[in-house]
Design a protein around this motif. Sequence first.
Motif: not given
Length: 286
Positions: A199, A201-202, A245-251, A253-254
């Motif tokens: 979090r 990181n985003f 791996d967590v590519p996006t902010a949505f991921d 949050t999920r």
Amino acid sequence: MTSAEMFEAFSDEWGGGGGKRGGQAAWALMLEWRRWLMTQVMCHTPSYKRELLHFVHTNIITHTYRPHTGLRGTFVYYSRSTKMKLIHESALCLLRLLLLVELFARSSAHPGQNFSLCSVFGPMIHQVDKLINSSKRLHGLTEDDLKHFEGMDHKLESLPHIRHTAVHFSSLKVNESLSLLYGYTESFKLHVGWLKTVRENFSLPFQSDEGAINHLSHLSNLINTSLHQIKEDVPLLPSSSPFPDVPTAFDATRLSVEISEQLKVFCRWSKRVLLLFRRRSGCGRH
């Protein structure tokens, strides 16, 4: 059964070397004896009077042996002061005997009691309550926002899989359950710490993560202490888990929603286990 018969039966059970079953039988006899003594001391029933006469008959050195009916007749014709003295002295003896039984009951090791853990059950439950509140705020979403994440597949296979069926709870043991609780706590602490980094990181808020990590750390320390108290080895845990791996902010949050839901399951399971063992151990509420 008279007090003498109860004491003799208790002594036979306790000193007979009957193993676990014998110890449990002795414990049951001791509790029955304690209840009987309390009844005799507190209630002036006919049984109390008979036992008191028997006590006088067998414990006063100057008393001459006579049949029970003769003893009763002799006792009735004692002076009032003599009768009151005998009753007072006998009642004091019963009270002293009751106190000795109470001391023995508290110092004896009952198979289902863990008095050393009573001091940590309360603080552990308190930390779990705090963790429940933190888990609800972990994702930082409203109820309406959460609806968008319903039905999504879970991606974190490394999260603990907690069994909470009725059959499972009925077979729990203190040492195994505390070791399991410690492993679950450390695993969630690792996952929430990883989520905090993701979090950050985003540029997402992570204050709720810090709160959850703090409560998990306190809970872990308390469980560690309890394991040492019962002389159980603290489980060795892996230093890291294979996180995706967590590519996006949505991921991100999920994943926070997924960890939050599983953390709430863990909290419900933990509190139920701790309340169960506190009740089994005979601990009062602290």
